[in-house]
Design an enzyme around this catalytic site. Structure first.
Site, PDB file in Angstrom:
ATOM      1  N   SER A 115       9.571  -4.559  -6.931  1.00 22.14           N
ATOM      2  CA  SER A 115       9.992  -3.305  -6.309  1.00 22.14           C
ATOM      3  C   SER A 115      10.834  -3.546  -5.068  1.00 22.14           C
ATOM      4  O   SER A 115      11.650  -2.711  -4.700  1.00 22.14           O
ATOM      5  CB  SER A 115       8.783  -2.418  -6.000  1.00 22.14           C
ATOM      6  OG  SER A 115       7.913  -3.062  -5.110  1.00 22.14           O
TER       7      SER A 115
ATOM      8  N   ARG B  34      18.545  -0.877  -2.707  1.00 18.85           N
ATOM      9  CA  ARG B  34      17.747  -2.104  -2.724  1.00 18.85           C
ATOM     10  C   ARG B  34      18.575  -3.295  -3.185  1.00 18.85           C
ATOM     11  O   ARG B  34      18.314  -4.437  -2.798  1.00 18.85           O
ATOM     12  CB  ARG B  34      16.528  -1.943  -3.632  1.00 18.85           C
ATOM     13  CG  ARG B  34      15.508  -0.940  -3.114  1.00 18.85           C
ATOM     14  CD  ARG B  34      14.347  -0.804  -4.095  1.00 18.85           C
ATOM     15  NE  ARG B  34      14.839  -0.376  -5.418  1.00 18.85           N
ATOM     16  CZ  ARG B  34      14.106  -0.387  -6.519  1.00 18.85           C
ATOM     17  NH1 ARG B  34      12.862  -0.818  -6.486  1.00 18.85           N
ATOM     18  NH2 ARG B  34      14.615   0.029  -7.671  1.00 18.85           N
TER      19      ARG B  34
ATOM     20  N   GLU C  32      -1.997  -5.708   2.910  1.00 15.71           N
ATOM     21  CA  GLU C  32      -0.912  -5.311   3.812  1.00 15.71           C
ATOM     22  C   GLU C  32      -1.156  -5.673   5.272  1.00 15.71           C
ATOM     23  O   GLU C  32      -0.213  -5.947   6.012  1.00 15.71           O
ATOM     24  CB  GLU C  32      -0.628  -3.809   3.686  1.00 15.71           C
ATOM     25  CG  GLU C  32       0.060  -3.428   2.383  1.00 15.71           C
ATOM     26  CD  GLU C  32      -0.855  -3.479   1.179  1.00 15.71           C
ATOM     27  OE1 GLU C  32      -2.085  -3.330   1.354  1.00 15.71           O
ATOM     28  OE2 GLU C  32      -0.366  -3.693   0.057  1.00 15.71           O
TER      29      GLU C  32
ATOM     30  N   PHE D 243       2.679   1.867   1.815  1.00 11.70           N
ATOM     31  CA  PHE D 243       1.585   0.928   2.132  1.00 11.70           C
ATOM     32  C   PHE D 243       1.878   0.148   3.413  1.00 11.70           C
ATOM     33  O   PHE D 243       0.998  -0.101   4.229  1.00 11.70           O
ATOM     34  CB  PHE D 243       1.352  -0.039   0.973  1.00 11.70           C
ATOM     35  CG  PHE D 243       1.172   0.647  -0.351  1.00 11.70           C
ATOM     36  CD1 PHE D 243       0.324   1.741  -0.474  1.00 11.70           C
ATOM     37  CD2 PHE D 243       1.874   0.232  -1.469  1.00 11.70           C
ATOM     38  CE1 PHE D 243       0.171   2.393  -1.691  1.00 11.70           C
ATOM     39  CE2 PHE D 243       1.726   0.876  -2.688  1.00 11.70           C
ATOM     40  CZ  PHE D 243       0.876   1.953  -2.802  1.00 11.70           C
TER      41      PHE D 243
ATOM     42  N   ARG E  58      14.935   4.067  -3.294  1.00 13.88           N
ATOM     43  CA  ARG E  58      15.377   3.522  -4.572  1.00 13.88           C
ATOM     44  C   ARG E  58      16.204   4.557  -5.332  1.00 13.88           C
ATOM     45  O   ARG E  58      16.650   4.294  -6.443  1.00 13.88           O
ATOM     46  CB  ARG E  58      14.188   3.062  -5.409  1.00 13.88           C
ATOM     47  CG  ARG E  58      13.192   4.151  -5.766  1.00 13.88           C
ATOM     48  CD  ARG E  58      12.317   3.729  -6.928  1.00 13.88           C
ATOM     49  NE  ARG E  58      11.442   2.629  -6.605  1.00 13.88           N
ATOM     50  CZ  ARG E  58      10.881   1.830  -7.521  1.00 13.88           C
ATOM     51  NH1 ARG E  58      11.115   2.033  -8.807  1.00 13.88           N
ATOM     52  NH2 ARG E  58      10.077   0.861  -7.150  1.00 13.88           N
TER      53      ARG E  58
END
Lengths: 314, 281
Positions: free
Chosen positions: A35, A8, A56, A81, A165
């Site tokens: 995030s 990330r 979303e 999501f 991650r």
């Protein structure tokens, strides 16, 4: 032990650099600045980070609208999501509309291990790779991530980037040239091919080392692009090594293994093993434990390859 | 942009004639195709005609002009009304309407922006247009551009939650370059909206989400020209125009009947409908 990198960060740094060079680059997110590590982008370009809140469907639709306005939106959300909640928007507003939207699903796979199956994103390859006109990419290390982000920005059309991650070692340096739809051979061998992507690539490489002790030379392919698939590399691997093991941080239903199998059974049918989460909701546990639980370890991959190479007893 | 040099009565007469022609051609097209959304096409026709012939800054010769106004047909199933309007506005030949929903026609049952000039985003599943419109409006604001965004939704369509996600965002960001028009024909596919899941108090809902709201007769060109000419209704707020309409408007036996949602007129019904419409000019 080598240094581990959270991809990330490579994504976030590349995004800021792209944003400096091109004001069309914007970020859309769903209250996931932390995030998705887009805080630096927001600080540098406050107007160009559009936080639509926890919504979303709207997230993806707004991305498509920004593309309509001439922007290059990076639509960032937890992968679970983004793909689960907004799949129809991904299909209709982005892929079918051929909108220049870059979807970024972060913390994919079982990176949110202890949070449970709601937060695991182990269906996203299956869902997204079924959609026409959508490039689906799961980079394996920081360099590949940075290049995929740059390539996505510079290639008109819809892209889904699946970012974990979990820490991974660096596999590539600047000499690498990532291309959509092109596998990268990290190791050659003639006995079996291990095909992996994302966080599983390092584990496949380690499995290849373990296989050496058994006298098996494994080829390792990093199949970062799940769609469009590098059929040539798969056919060559089937022809030249005669056995394939696919490894993915994803359900074994419809993901990388299925994609590879679709090619193999129609061209050079060879024995295959598909490693992943075997069609169940994963239990709670930290990500490393979960990978071990499902045999997604160098040892697990090695065992699968050995079993595949064992002469069939009748 | 609304032409202020032509007398209003003349403007209205031109719109009335165009809308009538659009309705006739649309009904023929649906009859020939054997498919279509008759009722909702007719309820939206006057709104579409007013927008495309008086309000929207669009250029059929340059449909991708970055400075064009954007119109998004969220009720994509009413592609018949949209295609007919686009064709008469010059985006593609009127003759092409006879390919509607035929194999390989670019005039798909729901609009496809990759094929049909003038279409901004692919709709069909409901509740998709407004979020895309919000994104486009944010894009225009980022560029401090003058172009505006319009989106037409059905009323039953507002049962889709995605609309309210987008409405919240638009209200929060004060997108006064965005106008949603609700085709308030009070009927959805199977029944009255009020018998399915009611929307009232609809204007209050939009206001609660931070929008300025006007209610007009969606078949009254004078009222439509007035409201479109005064946009935004309030600086710093997105606009919602609740256009009260009649499903099947213009054909007596189709008006206000849920059964005409996607019923196709028979040859006999078509002749009766065309006769009524022609007599009205």
């Amino acid at each position: 032990m080598s240094t581990l990198f959270d991809c990330r960060n490579a994504f976030a740094e590349t995004l800021v650099a792209l944003g400096e060079a091109d004001e069309r680059i914007v970020v859309v997110n769903n209250d996931s600045i932390g995030s998705s590590k887009t805080g630096a982008f927001r600080d540098r370009f406050p107007d160009r980070l559009i936080n639509v809140g926890i919504a979303e469907q709207n997230l993806v639709g707004v991305g498509a609208g920004l593309a309509n306005a001439g922007k290059i939106p990076f639509v960032c959300s937890a992968a679970c999501f983004l793909t689960g909640r907004a799949l129809e928007q991904i299909k209709a507003d982005v892929a079918y509309s051929n909108a220049n939207v870059k979807l970024v699903g972060v913390s994919s796979g079982m990176a949110y291990g202890p949070l449970g199956a709601t937060h695991h994103s182990i269906e996203d390859f299956a869902w997204t790779r079924a959609i026409a006109n959508l490039t689906v990419v799961a980079p394996a290390d920081p360099e590949e991530t940075a290049q995929a982000v740059r390539l996505a920005a510079n290639t008109p059309g819809p892209v889904f980037l699946r970012l974990s991650r979990m820490g991974v070692p660096a596999l590539y340096d600047h000499s690498y040239a990532f291309k959509f739809g092109k596998a990268s051979m990290l190791r050659d061998g003639g006995d079996v091919t291990l095909i992996a992507n994302g966080v599983m690539v390092t584990r496949a490489l380690e499995a290849a080392t373990l296989l050496e002790a058994h006298g098996i030379e494994a080829r390792v392919l990093n199949m970062a692009t799940v769609r469009p698939l590098d059929q040539e590399a798969i056919i060559a691997a089937a022809r030249e090594t005669g056995a394939l093991v696919t490894v993915e941080e994803h359900t074994t239903y419809g993901g990388l293994g299925s994609a590879v199998a679709e090619v193999v059974v129609q061209t050079v049918p060879v024995p295959m093993r598909i490693l992943g989460v075997p069609g169940v909701f994963a239990p709670t546990g930290d990500p490393a434990w979960l990978l071990e639980h499902f045999g997604l370890t160098p040892e697990g991959i090695c065992d699968a390859a050995l079993e595949l190479k064992k002469p069939v007893l009748r | 942009m609304i032409d202020t040099s032509t007398p209003r009565t003349q403007q209205i007469e031109t719109l009335r004639r165009q809308a009538n022609q659009t309705r006739c051609r649309d009904l023929r097209m649906i009859h020939e195709a054997g498919m279509g959304h008759t009722g909702g096409d007719l309820s939206a026709t006057d709104i579409l005609t007013t927008l495309y012939f008086e309000v929207l800054n669009v250029n059929p010769n340059n449909p991708a002009d970055p400075n064009r106004d954007r119109f998004i047909m969220s009720k994509g199933h009413c592609s018949g009304a949209l295609y007919t309007t686009l064709a008469y506005r010059g985006f593609f030949p009127v003759e092409e309407l006879s390919t509607y929903m035929q194999p390989l026609s670019r005039l798909n049952g729901h609009p496809d922006r990759t094929k049909v000039p003038g279409v901004e985003t692919n709709t069909g599943p409901l509740g998709h247009g407004l979020p895309v419109a919000v994104g486009a409006a944010i894009g225009a604001k980022l560029d401090q551009a003058a172009w505006r965004v319009f989106v037409l939704t059905g009323d039953g369509e507002l049962q889709e939650g995605s609309n309210w996600e987008a409405a919240m965002t638009a209200g929060h960001r004060g997108l006064d370059n965005l106008t949603v028009i609700v085709d308030r024909n009070r009927l959805q596919q199977g029944d009255a909206v009020a018998n399915t899941v009611r929307l009232d108090p609809l204007a209050d809902k939009w206001r609660a989400f931070g929008w300025a709201v006007a209610e007009v007769d969606g078949h009254d060109y004078d009222a439509l020209l007035d409201v479109f000419g005064g946009l935004p209704l309030e600086t710093g707020k997105p606009t919602c125009i609740i256009a009260h309409t009649h499903k099947g408007k213009g054909v007596s036996f189709m008006e206000d009947k849920a059964g005409w949602h996607h019923r196709v007129p028979t040859a006999d019904e078509l002749q009766k409908a065309l006769a009524e419409l022609e007599a009205a000019v």
